[in-house]
Design a protein around this motif. Sequence first.
Motif, mmCIF file in Angstrom:
data_model
loop_
_atom_site.group_PDB
_atom_site.id
_atom_site.type_symbol
_atom_site.label_atom_id
_atom_site.label_comp_id
_atom_site.label_asym_id
_atom_site.label_seq_id
_atom_site.Cartn_x
_atom_site.Cartn_y
_atom_site.Cartn_z
ATOM 1 N N ARG A 311 -15.295 -6.746 -7.878
ATOM 2 C CA ARG A 311 -14.575 -5.540 -8.280
ATOM 3 C C ARG A 311 -15.426 -4.298 -8.087
ATOM 4 O O ARG A 311 -16.649 -4.320 -8.222
ATOM 5 C CB ARG A 311 -14.096 -5.639 -9.723
ATOM 6 C CG ARG A 311 -15.145 -5.449 -10.789
ATOM 7 C CD ARG A 311 -14.511 -5.413 -12.185
ATOM 8 N NE ARG A 311 -15.483 -5.036 -13.201
ATOM 9 C CZ ARG A 311 -16.174 -5.909 -13.929
ATOM 10 N NH1 ARG A 311 -15.995 -7.199 -13.753
ATOM 11 N NH2 ARG A 311 -17.041 -5.495 -14.843
ATOM 12 N N ASN A 312 -14.746 -3.203 -7.775
ATOM 13 C CA ASN A 312 -15.365 -1.891 -7.669
ATOM 14 C C ASN A 312 -15.091 -1.165 -8.984
ATOM 15 O O ASN A 312 -13.969 -0.729 -9.238
ATOM 16 C CB ASN A 312 -14.770 -1.118 -6.483
ATOM 17 C CG ASN A 312 -15.416 0.237 -6.275
ATOM 18 O OD1 ASN A 312 -15.746 0.938 -7.225
ATOM 19 N ND2 ASN A 312 -15.592 0.607 -5.015
ATOM 20 N N ASP A 313 -16.116 -1.051 -9.833
ATOM 21 C CA ASP A 313 -15.908 -0.499 -11.175
ATOM 22 C C ASP A 313 -15.396 0.928 -11.151
ATOM 23 O O ASP A 313 -14.638 1.340 -12.034
ATOM 24 C CB ASP A 313 -17.210 -0.561 -11.980
ATOM 25 C CG ASP A 313 -17.430 -1.935 -12.595
ATOM 26 O OD1 ASP A 313 -16.434 -2.663 -12.732
ATOM 27 O OD2 ASP A 313 -18.578 -2.273 -12.919
ATOM 28 N N ASP A 314 -15.788 1.701 -10.156
ATOM 29 C CA ASP A 314 -15.316 3.089 -10.085
ATOM 30 C C ASP A 314 -13.801 3.141 -9.960
ATOM 31 O O ASP A 314 -13.149 4.013 -10.540
ATOM 32 C CB ASP A 314 -15.961 3.806 -8.891
ATOM 33 C CG ASP A 314 -17.446 4.027 -9.087
ATOM 34 O OD1 ASP A 314 -17.883 4.025 -10.259
ATOM 35 O OD2 ASP A 314 -18.165 4.198 -8.088
ATOM 36 N N LEU A 315 -13.250 2.198 -9.206
ATOM 37 C CA LEU A 315 -11.799 2.164 -9.036
ATOM 38 C C LEU A 315 -11.115 1.511 -10.234
ATOM 39 O O LEU A 315 -10.098 2.004 -10.726
ATOM 40 C CB LEU A 315 -11.435 1.402 -7.760
ATOM 41 C CG LEU A 315 -11.836 2.055 -6.434
ATOM 42 C CD1 LEU A 315 -11.528 1.113 -5.273
ATOM 43 C CD2 LEU A 315 -11.106 3.377 -6.244
ATOM 44 N N VAL A 316 -11.690 0.397 -10.697
ATOM 45 C CA VAL A 316 -11.063 -0.349 -11.784
ATOM 46 C C VAL A 316 -11.027 0.460 -13.076
ATOM 47 O O VAL A 316 -10.032 0.472 -13.802
ATOM 48 C CB VAL A 316 -11.790 -1.685 -12.010
ATOM 49 C CG1 VAL A 316 -11.219 -2.405 -13.227
ATOM 50 C CG2 VAL A 316 -11.650 -2.569 -10.778
ATOM 51 N N GLU A 317 -12.120 1.170 -13.384
ATOM 52 C CA GLU A 317 -12.184 1.918 -14.641
ATOM 53 C C GLU A 317 -11.196 3.076 -14.655
ATOM 54 O O GLU A 317 -10.860 3.599 -15.711
ATOM 55 C CB GLU A 317 -13.607 2.413 -14.868
ATOM 56 C CG GLU A 317 -14.573 1.283 -15.215
ATOM 57 C CD GLU A 317 -16.001 1.775 -15.410
ATOM 58 O OE1 GLU A 317 -16.202 3.006 -15.365
ATOM 59 O OE2 GLU A 317 -16.894 0.931 -15.598
ATOM 60 N N SER A 318 -10.739 3.479 -13.471
ATOM 61 C CA SER A 318 -9.734 4.533 -13.418
ATOM 62 C C SER A 318 -8.320 3.946 -13.440
ATOM 63 O O SER A 318 -7.339 4.677 -13.285
ATOM 64 C CB SER A 318 -9.920 5.379 -12.150
ATOM 65 O OG SER A 318 -9.696 4.598 -10.992
ATOM 66 N N GLY A 319 -8.257 2.613 -13.617
ATOM 67 C CA GLY A 319 -6.955 1.959 -13.692
ATOM 68 C C GLY A 319 -6.362 1.621 -12.346
ATOM 69 O O GLY A 319 -5.183 1.304 -12.239
ATOM 70 N N ASN A 320 -7.180 1.670 -11.291
ATOM 71 C CA ASN A 320 -6.697 1.384 -9.945
ATOM 72 C C ASN A 320 -6.807 -0.113 -9.665
ATOM 73 O O ASN A 320 -7.898 -0.672 -9.701
ATOM 74 C CB ASN A 320 -7.535 2.177 -8.926
ATOM 75 C CG ASN A 320 -6.929 2.147 -7.534
ATOM 76 O OD1 ASN A 320 -6.240 1.206 -7.167
ATOM 77 N ND2 ASN A 320 -7.167 3.193 -6.773
ATOM 78 N N SER A 321 -5.703 -0.748 -9.384
ATOM 79 C CA SER A 321 -5.703 -2.193 -9.150
ATOM 80 C C SER A 321 -6.197 -2.552 -7.748
ATOM 81 O O SER A 321 -6.297 -3.737 -7.403
ATOM 82 C CB SER A 321 -4.289 -2.770 -9.346
ATOM 83 O OG SER A 321 -3.380 -2.158 -8.441
ATOM 84 N N ASP A 322 -6.501 -1.532 -6.923
ATOM 85 C CA ASP A 322 -6.975 -1.795 -5.567
ATOM 86 C C ASP A 322 -8.480 -2.033 -5.516
ATOM 87 O O ASP A 322 -9.046 -2.175 -4.435
ATOM 88 C CB ASP A 322 -6.634 -0.618 -4.641
ATOM 89 C CG ASP A 322 -5.133 -0.446 -4.448
ATOM 90 O OD1 ASP A 322 -4.415 -1.457 -4.604
ATOM 91 O OD2 ASP A 322 -4.700 0.674 -4.150
ATOM 92 N N GLY A 323 -9.135 -2.070 -6.656
ATOM 93 C CA GLY A 323 -10.588 -2.190 -6.664
ATOM 94 C C GLY A 323 -11.111 -3.611 -6.661
ATOM 95 O O GLY A 323 -12.290 -3.821 -6.963
ATOM 96 N N PHE A 324 -10.274 -4.592 -6.308
ATOM 97 C CA PHE A 324 -10.699 -5.992 -6.312
ATOM 98 C C PHE A 324 -10.714 -6.555 -4.893
ATOM 99 O O PHE A 324 -9.818 -6.274 -4.084
ATOM 100 C CB PHE A 324 -9.770 -6.828 -7.195
ATOM 101 C CG PHE A 324 -9.839 -6.456 -8.653
ATOM 102 C CD1 PHE A 324 -10.775 -7.054 -9.481
ATOM 103 C CD2 PHE A 324 -8.976 -5.515 -9.181
ATOM 104 C CE1 PHE A 324 -10.851 -6.714 -10.821
ATOM 105 C CE2 PHE A 324 -9.048 -5.169 -10.524
ATOM 106 C CZ PHE A 324 -9.991 -5.773 -11.343
ATOM 107 N N PHE A 325 -11.724 -7.361 -4.626
ATOM 108 C CA PHE A 325 -11.890 -7.948 -3.301
ATOM 109 C C PHE A 325 -12.245 -9.430 -3.433
ATOM 110 O O PHE A 325 -12.829 -9.850 -4.430
ATOM 111 C CB PHE A 325 -12.999 -7.220 -2.528
ATOM 112 C CG PHE A 325 -12.722 -5.758 -2.308
ATOM 113 C CD1 PHE A 325 -12.130 -5.326 -1.133
ATOM 114 C CD2 PHE A 325 -13.033 -4.820 -3.282
ATOM 115 C CE1 PHE A 325 -11.853 -3.981 -0.935
ATOM 116 C CE2 PHE A 325 -12.776 -3.471 -3.089
ATOM 117 C CZ PHE A 325 -12.185 -3.048 -1.908
#
Length: 374
Positions: A311-325
């Motif tokens: 996971r990309n914490d910068d994206l996930v912490e903003s509530g973006n579900s696209d932050g997972f790979f």
Amino acid sequence: QHAAGVGDVFGRLTNDGLQQMMKLGKKLRKEMMEIMKIQEKSPSSLMVLDKNAPESWIRVASTDFSRTIESVQGVLHGLLGFDDDNDDNAEIVVVVNATQTSKMIPDPQPRRYPGQTELERELQSLPAFIAREEKMRPLAVRVTDSLASSGLLGDEAFAVSFGVGEDEPQDDEQPHATQKERSPLPWNQLAEITRCLLVRNMLPKSISKSDQERLEEHNAWRWFELLNHRELTRMAIKSMAKKMVRNAEQAATFHVASHKEDMPSNQPPPPLLHIFSGHDATLISLMCAFQLERPKVWPDYGSYLKMDLLRNDDLVESGNSDGFFVRFSLNGEPLKSRFGGENDEKTSGRWLIPLEDVTKGMDAFEQGMPLPIH
């Protein structure tokens, strides 16, 4: 029950094999500890690694074969740190689900989907396949005869046959055998038996190391040749591949929801680690299902395929579900995958695949499949 699971036809784990599995467990333990160190540095840490309560972070499944169950017991022994020099080695219970065998092997008996056996036979009737089999048959006959005359084969060796495309044929379906010629053992068994004998320095002198390598190479070729057929792969391992993808989706959904604060505070996090103990056939099927590149060296005993969710914490912490790979690896070596991007030349062969693409790939993978028979 699968023919290979009757008695000890499929073999039991040796002491060396057990030690190898324990070593793998220790390696996974070290990786888990590194993950937890990173988690602890994050103010939004959600995972708690408690070796005295493994049910909170581990789920374990195995095929119902003595060797695979013993293997995962060895992995758990190392993973939970039973060999550490401390006083924390109290008895710990980990549930191993051994009820899903037919979903974890590509050749359940009977097959789970209608038409799978017929498709296997159809693929084996292709001219290129027949030509390769004809070329290799003398080796199979010679090695089978050598094993039989050496007294190394048990009474059950010729009683069962298993593997995709290797269910026991009827006598009238063996056009290449004469009445005087012994039908060779199936390629799966030849490769498995000779590998075991080679490791123990027990190969008969009439079987060279080169012979053994050719057996393994051809057996691997057969599996990949058959399971590269998309329809057969779907029937063979879709359920397990889907389970792996859904596990990743569950973890990603939990983390996104936790940052949005729209889930119950007492809801436990999903498991950090899912372990599946299977067979060479399981591994090959999953590699074909997820369209992974083939390894440079064929995996040896104790090989493990990993599907990591990053996971990309910068994206996930903003509530973006696209932050997972998703990242795949075999024995620690990353593998490229075309899964979820096979229709786009620019996205084929990726090291990291967006979870969203993996989800779409799985939806497409199972679309239009018939209902299983059992």
